[in-house]
Structures are given as structure tokens and as C-alpha cells.
Design a protein around this motif. Structure first.
Motif, PDB file in Angstrom:
ATOM      1  N   GLU A 164      27.065 -26.321 -19.043  1.00 26.56           N
ATOM      2  CA  GLU A 164      27.529 -27.109 -19.858  1.00 26.56           C
ATOM      3  C   GLU A 164      27.235 -27.107 -21.400  1.00 26.56           C
ATOM      4  OE1 GLU A 164      28.176 -31.395 -17.609  1.00 26.56           O
ATOM      5  OE2 GLU A 164      26.918 -31.480 -19.178  1.00 26.56           O
ATOM      6  N   THR A 165      26.192 -26.894 -21.638  1.00 27.37           N
ATOM      7  CA  THR A 165      25.788 -26.673 -23.132  1.00 27.37           C
ATOM      8  C   THR A 165      26.878 -25.573 -23.611  1.00 27.37           C
ATOM      9  OG1 THR A 165      23.444 -27.423 -22.625  1.00 27.37           O
ATOM     10  CG2 THR A 165      23.972 -26.296 -24.711  1.00 27.37           C
TER      11      THR A 165
ATOM     12  N   GLU B 149      29.449 -24.436 -22.288  1.00 29.85           N
ATOM     13  CA  GLU B 149      30.956 -24.907 -22.290  1.00 29.85           C
ATOM     14  C   GLU B 149      31.167 -25.889 -23.493  1.00 29.85           C
ATOM     15  OE1 GLU B 149      31.560 -26.881 -18.545  1.00 29.85           O
ATOM     16  OE2 GLU B 149      32.612 -25.254 -17.774  1.00 29.85           O
ATOM     17  N   ALA B 150      30.168 -26.803 -24.024  1.00 32.87           N
ATOM     18  CA  ALA B 150      30.312 -27.578 -24.895  1.00 32.87           C
ATOM     19  C   ALA B 150      30.631 -26.514 -26.141  1.00 32.87           C
ATOM     20  CB  ALA B 150      29.027 -28.445 -25.266  1.00 32.87           C
ATOM     21  N   ALA B 151      30.129 -25.502 -26.377  1.00 32.66           N
ATOM     22  CA  ALA B 151      30.130 -24.769 -27.428  1.00 32.66           C
ATOM     23  C   ALA B 151      31.435 -24.234 -27.599  1.00 32.66           C
ATOM     24  CB  ALA B 151      29.175 -23.680 -27.530  1.00 32.66           C
ATOM     25  N   THR B 152      31.831 -23.555 -26.324  1.00 30.81           N
ATOM     26  CA  THR B 152      33.305 -23.074 -26.205  1.00 30.81           C
ATOM     27  C   THR B 152      34.346 -24.155 -26.568  1.00 30.81           C
ATOM     28  OG1 THR B 152      32.156 -21.837 -24.595  1.00 30.81           O
ATOM     29  CG2 THR B 152      34.660 -21.483 -24.868  1.00 30.81           C
TER      30      THR B 152
ATOM     31  N   VAL C  40      23.867 -20.475 -29.527  1.00 31.53           N
ATOM     32  CA  VAL C  40      23.228 -21.346 -28.279  1.00 31.53           C
ATOM     33  C   VAL C  40      22.501 -20.559 -27.314  1.00 31.53           C
ATOM     34  CG1 VAL C  40      23.990 -22.614 -26.118  1.00 31.53           C
ATOM     35  CG2 VAL C  40      25.499 -22.736 -28.434  1.00 31.53           C
TER      36      VAL C  40
ATOM     37  N   LEU D 145      38.898 -23.929 -20.823  1.00 28.84           N
ATOM     38  CA  LEU D 145      37.731 -23.298 -20.720  1.00 28.84           C
ATOM     39  C   LEU D 145      37.659 -22.560 -19.398  1.00 28.84           C
ATOM     40  CD1 LEU D 145      35.206 -26.466 -21.224  1.00 28.84           C
ATOM     41  CD2 LEU D 145      35.380 -24.349 -22.356  1.00 28.84           C
TER      42      LEU D 145
ATOM     43  N   ARG E 104      41.027 -25.196 -30.285  1.00 28.68           N
ATOM     44  CA  ARG E 104      39.966 -26.051 -30.099  1.00 28.68           C
ATOM     45  C   ARG E 104      39.120 -26.759 -31.075  1.00 28.68           C
ATOM     46  NH1 ARG E 104      37.893 -20.908 -26.097  1.00 28.68           N
ATOM     47  NH2 ARG E 104      38.778 -21.438 -24.048  1.00 28.68           N
TER      48      ARG E 104
ATOM     49  N   PHE F 173      30.854 -34.370 -22.240  1.00 23.58           N
ATOM     50  CA  PHE F 173      30.624 -33.643 -20.866  1.00 23.58           C
ATOM     51  C   PHE F 173      29.740 -34.760 -19.898  1.00 23.58           C
ATOM     52  CE2 PHE F 173      31.459 -30.305 -23.394  1.00 23.58           C
ATOM     53  CZ  PHE F 173      32.094 -29.355 -22.712  1.00 23.58           C
TER      54      PHE F 173
ATOM     55  N   GLY G 171      25.827 -32.082 -22.268  1.00 27.61           N
ATOM     56  CA  GLY G 171      25.819 -30.797 -23.112  1.00 27.61           C
ATOM     57  C   GLY G 171      25.551 -30.536 -24.330  1.00 27.61           C
ATOM     58  N   LEU G 172      24.624 -31.378 -24.758  1.00 22.81           N
ATOM     59  CA  LEU G 172      23.971 -31.349 -26.008  1.00 22.81           C
ATOM     60  C   LEU G 172      23.249 -30.135 -26.215  1.00 22.81           C
ATOM     61  CD1 LEU G 172      22.796 -35.080 -26.515  1.00 22.81           C
ATOM     62  CD2 LEU G 172      24.967 -33.857 -27.241  1.00 22.81           C
ATOM     63  N   MET G 173      22.915 -29.532 -27.581  1.00 25.99           N
ATOM     64  CA  MET G 173      22.009 -28.575 -27.866  1.00 25.99           C
ATOM     65  C   MET G 173      20.708 -28.893 -28.027  1.00 25.99           C
ATOM     66  SD  MET G 173      24.772 -26.176 -28.798  1.00 25.99           S
ATOM     67  CE  MET G 173      26.475 -26.557 -28.434  1.00 25.99           C
TER      68      MET G 173
ATOM     69  N   HIS H 155      18.258 -27.483 -28.852  1.00 25.97           N
ATOM     70  CA  HIS H 155      17.469 -27.177 -29.889  1.00 25.97           C
ATOM     71  C   HIS H 155      17.880 -27.586 -31.315  1.00 25.97           C
ATOM     72  CE1 HIS H 155      20.847 -24.265 -29.464  1.00 25.97           C
ATOM     73  NE2 HIS H 155      20.365 -23.967 -30.645  1.00 25.97           N
TER      74      HIS H 155
ATOM     75  N   TYR I 171      28.141 -30.459 -35.003  1.00 27.70           N
ATOM     76  CA  TYR I 171      28.319 -29.079 -34.516  1.00 27.70           C
ATOM     77  C   TYR I 171      29.850 -28.813 -34.402  1.00 27.70           C
ATOM     78  CZ  TYR I 171      27.996 -25.099 -31.468  1.00 27.70           C
ATOM     79  OH  TYR I 171      28.370 -24.028 -30.750  1.00 27.70           O
TER      80      TYR I 171
ATOM     81  N   ARG J  68      29.710 -36.841 -31.350  1.00 27.97           N
ATOM     82  CA  ARG J  68      29.875 -35.344 -31.658  1.00 27.97           C
ATOM     83  C   ARG J  68      31.453 -35.128 -31.506  1.00 27.97           C
ATOM     84  NH1 ARG J  68      27.554 -30.687 -27.912  1.00 27.97           N
ATOM     85  NH2 ARG J  68      28.438 -31.683 -26.325  1.00 27.97           N
TER      86      ARG J  68
END
Lengths: 299, 333, 390
Positions: free
Chosen positions: A194-195, A197-200, A213, C81, C108, C116, C120-122, C124, C133, C181
Motif C-alpha cells: 500500500e505504501t 501504491e500510495a507513492a504511485t 520508498v 494503479l 496522477r 488508503f 499507506g504512509l511512509m 521513514h 509528499y 496528504r
């Protein structure tokens, strides 16, 4: 008699045929080494210069300066005075027992091998993670590299490049690089879907996904791979010394053949000390770099 | 057809095992990790198994560990090609203590050691055949890792020749001449460096010994130290690690013996008798080694080939009865 | 919802078949072979089948279905996606299936943002960097987007959390970060994939309320996936029900509850506590006609002829209800405030269960106003009764 012998004995190739194959392959390799050995050697020249330079740097710099630099690096990586004093004690003992120069040589070659393994291994691991086809090709190659007895490829390498540091580095890297490749691949494949996918979804390009990522999130796994790589490189020190790599391996080899127990033990312990230092430092660096991953409040 | 062959093989099996039971018993032979010794070991295995009915078995070995084990533990029974210079004190003590027995010379000429250069270099510059020439043209032997120094390929770590070679290196002041003593790490490393240089007609200067396939195969010139052989000094100082003031001397021929345990001598006098007789000249050995190299043969294959091809050599080592048994075995091979 | 709004997203003939040779299986699926037949014959799984729908600008479009219905697969087609096996996905008339990679990335970055289920967080990046982001990967400088990100973080109620890492936050807080976000990119379309499903019920309804409040100001086009009909009814302007990869019904919440088109939807709707699931929005009559004035003469001429009562406002502030009878009894100069009946107002987002007692206490319609107090419509008791009686 003859027509039924396959029942009791494996119907193998005749010696003559096998011999022909072995001879022609060998002479082909000899021709190859005669024709291309020099240019391949030249290709590795920059690496050789760097190896020699780095080793001389470690040996010719006054010992206390090297020691200070090492302890400084350890502190910068781990922020742990406990670890620093351990490292200091280990190196003082090594120096006191007269193994300083050999230890510096081993340190130099291990450092270079590790850097090389990382520089080559991580991109290959990334490639493996991105393409299942690449994975299916590379995985059996890694299996071969890890299980093939080192001398099988060492002697051809010696024929090609002579004895000394370069073939040593090649042997060590071949043996030690698989973990970093495997774990880079694994780490990237395990990144939360999911992370990614979030970036995409927010419009990250493949490069942004990779460096922003995938690699950062795979880092703990990659670090574990690097750690294993270092350990395996150190384990190869003795084997590498059998093709003329100077360092702690040579006295070990000497003591094995002459049964000088104390000499062997001391140098073996020096290798162990290096291994423990590399291991603890790289692990505690990895832990420190990944601190944000541990939940401090709610997990 | 099937039945016949199975019955035949069963009979053969019964025949060999009954042989074993009648006389010799279990014999362990040290199979050293260089070709000439491995060939010797396999010849011994073949003859002892088929000629004397021994249950002979090869045990991997190396000069130092094997001789120590023989002296201390009485195992293995036979070291077919032992370069005793390396372990002289050990062997002498073993003989005195009555644990070891020196059966005979396995290489009648003794081993030949020396510092060698490729012949093509000497052809170009005849002065390189002597040590003074080598020192004069030290620059012709650049080290591949650091061209500013000259390379001398020494003996692999832990071998006795590491001490003798090192002392001679000192005695001849090779370091002042610009040479660096390179430890090749293993015999494979040493021979690899030699064949690499030879295949490319590059310079090479280092320690090597005969009989070996390498020296059979490559045309090398033994460098004259211009000193003659001073066996006394060689034995008293050069071969000692603690040698304070080494002097130049050529290597005396290295004695190469077949050594057995006293136990083996006692319990198998006939087989022991054979080990005292079994001996090859350097020419014979070089020839065999070259054949081995060309045919990529292992010790067993080479030994079988030797038995087939050179009955005139091995038949001198055994009596007629034994020869008949061996001929029998060769026929059924 | 009013029909005047223009269509923003259109999906036509969308198929998703999973398997190595999907393209060749497609004709069979189109010919009407069932899911089971396809699986047995070809080993392919049908994900989505002949999906046609259109989403209007500014609405909350809920796609509802149980797990395995294909809803999460469907939403991933909106920003590609996942690529469909066949079909068109048009945004503002352009088929995004035809966008080359580079333009797809641009699309996009600018058109859509996504929230999500598991946030779906990063892990780091700190909270602030997570919020920014979408702008960060566009190449905007941190200094430029930082105030904006801080602002959105405050809007979702997480001011002061900028330097924390996601793992230090609770689930609800993390999803607020996810929401911030999405909003921070200024994208017009918001994709929300079971955005509140992983949260505790209490936090979930808090978040739903926050979304409705935000939407009132933002007027984004939101595509919301859920498996929870109550949530769908509460949030959706329109709801699409998905079953086994097929659309079963698309309609307003009231349609879904009151006029289910097949047994599947009926079974769903039956269990719904309508008073708790439906909001005023679903039953209100959108009618903004009101009386503005102080005395009887101000309003006498504009009193709606067909109605027995009307809502009186003064300076845009609601005053009360005036009946026709009262007005007829009054002199021109009589002040309205003396006779006005104090009927309470309701909001569009109020649940029917909150409105029922108010409606029972009066014989008049209830006025519906927005946050600023402007009249948006009225709730008639009869309609309320209709909806609540199955």
C-alpha cells in the motif's frame, strides 16, 4: 558381457571422449587467458592501485592515528562509548601481539571487498526485485557462487590474473556477495504494497519510488545482508591467502601446515575480533539509522 | 548372458575378498596432495591390493600432518613419497623411538629444488642463468602489483622450503637488489603464477621443485647460485628458521623416502619388502607426470596406466608370484 | 442530487480479468460465460465485468460491496494503479488509458489524490513530509509547501504533530495524516479506498463527520469505497453497489434503501436502521424560498400561494415559521416576531433519528440550513414517515 554391463555399471562416457572434452576446454581456457589476460588485468588496474594505496595508507600511517580514526568512525556510526572502548581494547591487543600490519592488510581488503559487494550487489538485488525473470536467472547463479568450492574458480582466476590482491578480491567478492543481493531483493519485495501504491498514486516516477520508498524501507533487510556479506568476506580471508593475499590468513595457513597452535590461535582470534567489530558496528549503525521505525507511543 | 556375467562378477568378488582375508589386512596409504605423491600412492594401492591381498585405502595427507600422525598415532601405515628434509627431526626421532621405519628412496635421484627462470628469458639474456645476472637485471622482473619492485615467488606458507628459500633470499641479498619475497599462499598459487607467466611469455623468477608436471611441461632454467653445494651449511643453518648468518649454497638434492610405520613393517614383512624396492628416477617420474598433465589423469588412472605400460619397471619391485597376481588383475581390469 | 452537475469521470465497458492470457479470455467473458465456467476452463479469474458508471463533479460517489466484490480493484482503475483488460476510463472527456507514462504521472500528480485503508504512509518520513509528499515529488521546494502542509495538518486536527513519525500516531491520527496528504495536493478528485474501515467505530464516525464538513467547503469529487452500508448511506450522494465484479444498482441513498433493485441489495437494505443510516440530505426537499422581512407588509406579497406556512428570515438569520392563517390575521404594520413559531432548524448532515423528535414536536416542516445559517431546504414530516416505514 559388454551389452549388459550398463546394469551393473553406470553407462558413462568413455575415458577418451571425456578426456577430449577436458583437454579441449582446458586448452581453450589457456588460449583465452593468453589472448585476453592482459586486457582483463588492465581492466582491474584501477582497483589494484586503490587496493595498494589503501593498504599502504593503513600501514604507513602511525598506528595511533589509524586507531584514533577507527575509534572515531565507530563512534560516529554507533554513538556508543562501550563499543568504542571494546574496539580500542581489541586493536591494542592485536598490536601488542604483533599482528598490527597483517590486521591492517586484512582490514583493507575486507573494506574494499565490502564496498565492492555493496556497489555491485545492491543494483543486482534491485534488478532481481523488479523482474521475476532476472530473479529466476540470478538465483541459481547465487547458489553456485555460494556452494562451489573456492579453488575451482580460484585457479582459473590465478591463471588469468596472477596471484595477489585482485584474484583474492574476486574470490572473496564471489563468495561474499550473495547475501547482499538476496536480501536487497527480499527487502524490496517485502515493502508494504500500500505504501508503494500510495507513492504511485501521488505520481512518483519509478526512480522516485525506488529511492524514496523501496530502498529506504528495505534498508533494515539490506543492512542485514551487508552484515552477512562482511562476515562471509572475513571467513574467506584464509582461503584468499592461499593465492597470495597478504594479511591474517597467511599466518593462519602457515600455522595449519606447521602445527603452530599458538600462532594459529592468535591470528584466528584477530580475525574473530575483526568480525565481531564489523558485526556490532554495522548492526548498531543500522539500528540507529532505523530508529524512526520503532513506535514509541502507540506502535 | 546376464546370468553369466553376474555369476562371473560374483566369483571375482569372492576371489578378491578371500585374498584380503588370507594375508595383509588393512593398510592406510597417505595420498599427498601433489601429483607425484598421489601417483606413488595409487601405484602402492594397486600393487598392495592385487599383489599382496591388502585391503589398501588412501588417506588424504600432507607432509607435516601425515608424518606427525604416523609418528604419534601409527596412522597411516605408508607415506609413499615423503620429502624428509621438511620433517627430518620428526622422522629421526620416530626411527629412534621405533615407531617409524625408512623403507627406501621413492625417488632415487632425490628431489630437485632451486630458483628457476623461463628458458625464453635466458635465451634472450644468457646472464639470467646466474644469480648475479638476475640481480643485475632485477628490473626485468617487475611485480604485477607494484612494478617499482621486482618479484621473487617464494615457497607456499608453511612448507619447509619457505624457510630454506627465505634464508637463501637473505643470503643472496635479493632484497637489496630490489626483489620482494612474495608468498604465493599455496602450491596452486605458485604453479598458477608460473603457468600464467609462461603462457604469456612474461617474466617469472621463483622457487620450484622437481619432479613436477610443471617443470616437465614448461622449459625452465635452474639459476646457478655460483656457490656450489654446501650440504653442511644447508643442513645446519639454511634449513633452520633460526639461521642467523645464512650463506649462499645451491639446494642439495632433497632426499625423498618411502616411510612406513614400524607396525606395518612388523606385521607385513612381504609388503614392507615391496616398499623398500619401489623407486623411480626423476626422468621416469617427470615422464609420468607429463603424461598425467596431458591426459588430465588423476592418481588412480595414471597408476593403472603405469601398470599397463611399464611392466619392466614395476616387475623389478616384486617377486614372480606377486607379478602373476598383478598381471591377472590387470587382465580383468 | 441535482442533475445539473456535469459529468467528471466516466467508465465504459470496463473488464478486469486476472490471468496470464486475459486478452484471449475476454471474448468468452463478453459472450456471457459465468465466473465459474471461466475459472474451470481457463484458470482465469474475473475481477470486474462490464462496469459502466459516471461520477459528477463535486459529488461523493460511494462504491459499496462485500469483500471479493472487486471494489478495491475498481477504485485502482481510476488512477490506473491497475490497468483494465478492456474498457475506457474518461476523466473530463479524455480517456486516461491512452495516456503515455509521462502524462499519466502528471495526471496522477495533479488530478487525483488517494487515501488508503491502511493509510499507506511512509514510515521513514515524518508527518509533515508525509503530508507534503504529493508536492515533494512534483519537485516543489520544502519551504514552499511547508506552510500549506502545516495548514492542512491543523485542519484535520493534528497541529503540532509535524515532526512525529507515523508509527508514533494512533490509527485515527494516521488516517488524518493520510487525509491531509490527499488534500494537500489540491487534486480535484479524491479516491478513498475503505479509508475509515480500519478505525474504531467512534473514531470512524468522527472521521465521517469531518469529511462531510470538509466537503461542504471543498466541493471535491470523492470516490469512496466501503463495505459498510451505513457509511455509504451517510456519506454518499450516490451509491453504486458492486457484487461479484458486477454493478448491481446505482442510485441515491434513498433509492438504495427504499427501492432496491434486486434481492442482493434488498438483503442489505433490510438490515439498515434507516433512522440512523439516512441523513436529512436524503429526504429533504431542496427549496430555498423564504420570507425576508420584519412586518407583515414586507412578506404579504411573497408568501407562497400553495403553502400553508413559510420560513421567515431577517438579515439572513432564521427567525421562525409564519402560517398563512397568521399572516391573514395581521395588520400591515404588525411585527412578525410577535407571532412567529419557533421551529428548530436542522442540518443536512443530521441523522434522521435526531430529526424525528423535532418533527414530532411540531406540525410544520423543519427548515434545513447550512453552517452559515443559509436556508437549503425543508424536511416534511410525511416524507420522514415514508422513509422510516418499510
Amino acid at each position: 558381457m559388454i551389452d549388459s554391463s550398463w546394469l551393473t555399471e553406470f553407462p558413462d562416457m568413455s575415458r577418451r571422449e571425456l578426456l577430449a572434452i577436458r583437454q579441449s576446454l582446458d586448452s581453450a581456457y589457456r588460449t583465452f587467458s593468453r589472448d585476453y589476460g592482459e586486457s582483463i588485468e588492465n581492466f582491474f588496474d584501477p582497483l589494484l592501485y586503490f587496493l595498494v594505496w589503501f593498504e599502504n595508507l593503513l600501514i604507513e600511517t602511525p598506528w595511533w592515528l589509524v586507531l584514533a580514526a577507527i575509534v572515531g568512525l565507530v563512534y560516529a556510526a554507533t554513538r556508543s562509548w562501550k563499543l568504542c572502548s571494546g574496539v580500542l581494547a581489541a586493536f591494542l591487543a592485536i598490536g601488542y601481539f604483533g599482528m598490527w600490519e597483517d590486521t591492517m592488510r586484512t582490514l583493507s581488503i575486507i573494506t574494499v571487498c565490502t564496498i565492492l559487494s555493496i556497489c555491485i550487489g545492491i543494483p543486482i538485488g534491485i534488478l532481481m526485485a523488479r523482474s521475476d525473470r532476472a530473479k529466476s536467472i540470478i538465483t541459481p547463479m547465487l547458489d553456485i557462487m555460494q556452494t562451489m568450492p573456492a579453488f575451482v574458480y580460484l585457479i582459473p582466476v590465478v591463471m588469468l590474473l596472477g596471484i595477489g590482491r585482485i584474484p583474492g578480491v574476486i574470490a572473496v567478492v564471489i563468495y561474499a556477495i550473495p547475501p547482499v543481493i538476496r536480501l536487497t531483493n527480499l527487502g524490496i519485495r517485502l515493502v508494504n504494497q500500500e505504501t508503494l501504491e500510495a507513492a504511485t498514486a501521488y505520481g512518483a516516477t519509478p526512480t522516485q519510488r525506488l529511492f524514496g520508498v523501496q530502498i529506504p524501507l528495505a534498508m533494515p533487510t539490506i543492512m542485514a545482508g551487508i552484515n552477512q556479506t562482511i562476515m562471509m568476506a572475513l571467513a574467506m580471508v584464509v582461503v584468499a591467502s592461499m593465492i597470495g593475499v597478504k594479511g591474517l590468513g597467511q599466518p593462519v595457513l602457515k600455522s595449519i601446515t606447521n602445527q603452530y597452535f599458538t600462532l594459529g590461535l592468535l591470528n584466528g582470534l584477530a580475525i574473530v575480533a575483526l568480525a565481531i567489530i564489523f558485526d556490532r558496528v554495522s548492526q548498531s549503525y543500522a539500528k540507529r539509522a532505523q530508529k524512526h521505525l520503532e513506535g514509541t507511543e502507540n506502535g | 548372458m546376464y546370468k553369466k556375467s553376474i555369476i562371473a562378477s560374483l566369483m571375482a568378488l569372492a576371489a578378491t575378498s578371500s585374498f584380503a582375508a588370507t594375508s595383509c589386512g588393512k593398510v592406510e596409504i597417505a595420498d599427498m596432495n601433489w601429483n607425484s605423491a598421489s601417483l606413488m600412492a595409487n601405484i602402492d594401492k594397486f600393487i598392495l591390493t592385487n599383489g599382496y591381498g591388502c585391503d589398501a585405502e588412501l588417506i588424504p595427507g600432507d607432509t607435516m600432518p601425515t608424518s606427525t600422525s604416523m609418528a604419534e598415532k601409527g596412522q597411516p601405515d605408508i607415506a609413499p613419497e615423503l620429502w624428509t628434509n621438511a620433517v627430518e627431526a620428526l622422522i629421526n626421532r620416530g626411527v629412534e623411538d621405533g615407531t617409524l621405519s625408512v623403507a627406501g628412496k621413492s625417488l632415487s635421484d632425490g628431489g630437485e629444488e632451486g630458483f628457476w627462470v623461463p628458458k625464453y628469458m635466458v635465451d634472450e639474456n644468457p646472464e639470467l642463468a646466474t644469480i648475479s645476472g638476475i640481480k643485475k637485471y632485477a628490473k626485468d622482473f617487475p611485480s604485477s602489483e607494484d612494478p617499482s619492485v621486482s618479484a621473487f615467488y617464494g615457497c607456499p606458507a608453511g612448507w619447509a622450503c619457505q624457510i630454506t628459500g627465505g634464508n637463501l633470499f637473505k643470503a643472496m641479498n635479493l632484497e637489496e637488489a630490489g626483489f620482494e619475497l612474495i608468498d604465493p599462499g599455496s602450491s596452486a598459487g605458485l604453479s598458477g603464477s608460473l603457468s600464467r607467466a609462461y603462457e604469456r611469455e612474461e617474466s617469472w623468477f621463483g622457487y620450484y621443485w622437481a619432479p613436477t608436471a610443471i617443470l616437465g611441461k614448461y622449459d625452465m632454467v635452474k639459476v646457478d647460485f655460483e656457490s656450489g653445494v654446501d650440504a653442511e651449511h644447508y643442513k645446519g643453518c639454511i634449513s633452520e628458521e633460526s639461521c642467523m648468518d645464512p650463506q649462499v649454497t645451491m639446494f642439495p638434492p632433497s632426499p625423498v623416502y618411502t616411510v612406513t610405520t614400524a607396525n606395518f613393517k612388523k606385521s607385513n614383512p612381504e609388503a614392507y619388502q615391496y616398499t623398500t624396492q619401489r623407486s623411480l628416477t626423476n626422468d621416469q617420474m617427470n615422464m609420468l607426470l607429463a603424461w598425467m598433465e596431458d591426459n588430465q589423469a588423476d592418481g588412480q588412472y595414471a597408476a593403472e596406466n603405469f601398470m599397463f605400460t611399464y611392466p619392466e619397471i614395476w616387475s623389478k619391485w616384486v617377486n614372480k608370484d606377486v607379478k602373476a597376481k598383478i598381471d591377472n588383475a590387470l587382465d580383468s581390469l | 442530487m441535482d442533475n445539473t452537475r456535469e459529468t467528471l469521470i466516466e467508465i465504459e465497458g470496463l473488464y478486469q480479468i486476472f490471468g496470464p492470457d486475459a486478452k484471449n479470455v475476454l471474448p468468452k467473458v463478453k459472450a456471457g460465460a459465468s465466473k465459474e465456467e471461466i475459472l474451470a476452463e481457463t484458470g482465469h479469474t474475473i475481477g470486474l465485468q462490464d462496469i459502466n458508471l459516471s461520477v459528477k463533479r463535486g459529488e461523493i460517489f460511494v462504491i459499496m460491496g462485500l469483500s471479493g466484490s472487486g471494489k478495491s480493484t475498481l477504485i485502482r482503475h481510476f488512477n490506473r494503479l491497475i490497468d483494465p483488460t478492456a474498457g475506457k476510463i474518461k476523466v473530463e472527456g479524455d480517456d486516461i488509458m491512452e495516456l503515455p507514462v509521462k502524462e499519466l504521472t502528471t495526471f496522477r500528480r495533479h488530478k487525483m489524490a488517494m487515501v488508503f485503508q491502511h493509510f499507506g504512509l511512509m514510515p521513514h518520513r515524518c508527518v509533515l513530509d508525509n503530508v507534503g509528499y504529493g508536492l515533494l515529488i512534483k519537485g516543489e521546494k520544502r519551504a514552499e509547501w511547508k506552510p500549506k502542509a502545516v495548514n492542512w495538518l491543523e485542519t484535520v486536527g493534528l497541529g503540532g504533530y509535524e515532526d512525529q513519525y507515523p508509527s508514533q500516531l494512533s490509527g485515527g491520527q494516521q488516517q488524518r495524516v493520510g487525509l491531509a496528504r490527499a488534500l494537500c495536493t489540491d487534486a480535484e478528485i479524491l479516491l478513498m479506498d475503505e479509508a475509515f474501515s480500519a478505525l474504531d467505530p467512534l473514531i470512524r464516525s468522527e472521521m465521517q463527520e469531518q469529511l462531510i464538513d470538509l466537503q461542504e467547503n471543498l466541493q471535491k469529487t470523492i470516490i469512496f469505497i466501503t463495505h459498510d452500508l451505513d457509511e455509504a448511506l451517510r456519506l454518499g450522494d450516490r451509491i453504486a453497489v458492486l457484487k461479484d465484479g458486477k454493478l448491481v444498482q446505482v442510485g441515491t441513498p434513498v433509492d438504495i434503501v427504499l427501492k432496491p433493485e434486486d434481492d442482493y441489495v434488498r438483503a442489505f437494505a433490510k438490515d439498515v436502521n434507516r433512522a440512523r443510516a439516512l441523513t436529512v440530505q436524503t429526504i429533504m426537499t431542496a427549496d430555498t424560498s423564504k420570507l425576508e422581512g420584519i412586518s407583515a407588509k414586507d412578506v404579504r406579497d411573497i408568501f407562497p400561494a400553495d403553502r400553508g406556512h413559510a420560513f421567515v428570515f431577517n438579515n439572513n438569520a432564521y427567525q421562525g415559521v409564519l402560517t398563512k392563517q397568521q399572516l391573514d390575521d395581521m395588520q400591515d404594520d404588525d411585527l412578525l416576531e410577535k407571532v412567529l413559531i419557533k421551529v428548530p432548524t436542522v442540518r443536512r448532515t443530521n441523522l434522521l433519528q435526531d430529526v424525528i423528535p423535532l418533527s414530532l414536536n411540531t406540525r410544520f416542516d423543519l427548515p434545513v440550513v447550512n453552517k452559515q445559517g443559509e436556508l437549503k431546504g425543508r424536511v416534511e414530516a410525511s416524507k420522514l414517515a415514508d422513509v422510516l416505514s418499510p
